[in-house]
Design a protein around this motif. Sequence first.
Motif, mmCIF file in Angstrom:
data_model
loop_
_atom_site.group_PDB
_atom_site.id
_atom_site.type_symbol
_atom_site.label_atom_id
_atom_site.label_comp_id
_atom_site.label_asym_id
_atom_site.label_seq_id
_atom_site.Cartn_x
_atom_site.Cartn_y
_atom_site.Cartn_z
ATOM 1 N N ASN A 103 0.812 -1.221 0.000
ATOM 2 C CA ASN A 103 0.000 0.000 0.000
ATOM 3 C C ASN A 103 0.848 1.275 0.000
ATOM 4 N N ILE A 126 -5.723 1.953 3.672
ATOM 5 C CA ILE A 126 -5.390 0.908 4.644
ATOM 6 C C ILE A 126 -4.095 1.289 5.355
ATOM 7 N N ARG A 127 -4.091 1.133 6.666
ATOM 8 C CA ARG A 127 -2.920 1.387 7.479
ATOM 9 C C ARG A 127 -2.658 0.181 8.376
ATOM 10 N N ARG A 134 -4.448 -4.511 10.896
ATOM 11 C CA ARG A 134 -4.716 -3.690 9.709
ATOM 12 C C ARG A 134 -6.054 -2.981 9.912
ATOM 13 N N VAL A 136 -8.691 0.447 8.237
ATOM 14 C CA VAL A 136 -8.991 1.407 7.174
ATOM 15 C C VAL A 136 -9.295 2.751 7.818
ATOM 16 N N TRP A 162 -12.303 5.153 11.488
ATOM 17 C CA TRP A 162 -11.484 4.025 11.063
ATOM 18 C C TRP A 162 -12.122 2.748 11.576
ATOM 19 N N ILE A 165 -9.799 -4.262 9.751
ATOM 20 C CA ILE A 165 -10.064 -5.131 8.616
ATOM 21 C C ILE A 165 -10.188 -6.549 9.128
#
Length: 167
Positions: A103, A126-127, A134, A136, A162, A165
Amino acid sequence: MTGVSQTWSSFMPAPFLATDPAFADLLDSSFTRLVGRPLIPTHGTEAEPAHWLYERAPFCVLAHNTADDPIFIYGNKAVQRCFEYDWEELTRLPSRLSAELPNREERQRLLDIVRRQGFIGDYTGIRIAKSGRRFVIENAIVWELFDDAGTRHGQAAMFASWHDISE
């Protein structure tokens, strides 16, 4: 930001930057100029603005410097909870490591757009947290940190939404 001689573009932060009024003003004034509304509310905050932004803001704010491989120089308490890093860990972290390797190109494209346009107001991406979790981030605002004299100090992001995931 009047009377400020500090430059944060290559600055490795010390703990005081977390609640430094001049840095909070840089975040707020550059956000206001570019986005058209303040980052820090002028009413309803019982604490000094820099302290409120760091300790109590109901949204995440983080910033990195202008180094070739930018390092985070700021992350409020909400960011620290979200990314699972404390201040000392976060402010030594290259910002590219906030995204997984696949990413990072997408993240770099975003930062390049922000550099050209000044800000973007609806970023979703995505982080990854310190633990590998993980998540979003949604509807993030990412903006250039420019002081009143036009000196560029890096980029910052603000997001209030946020979710993790599911694997």
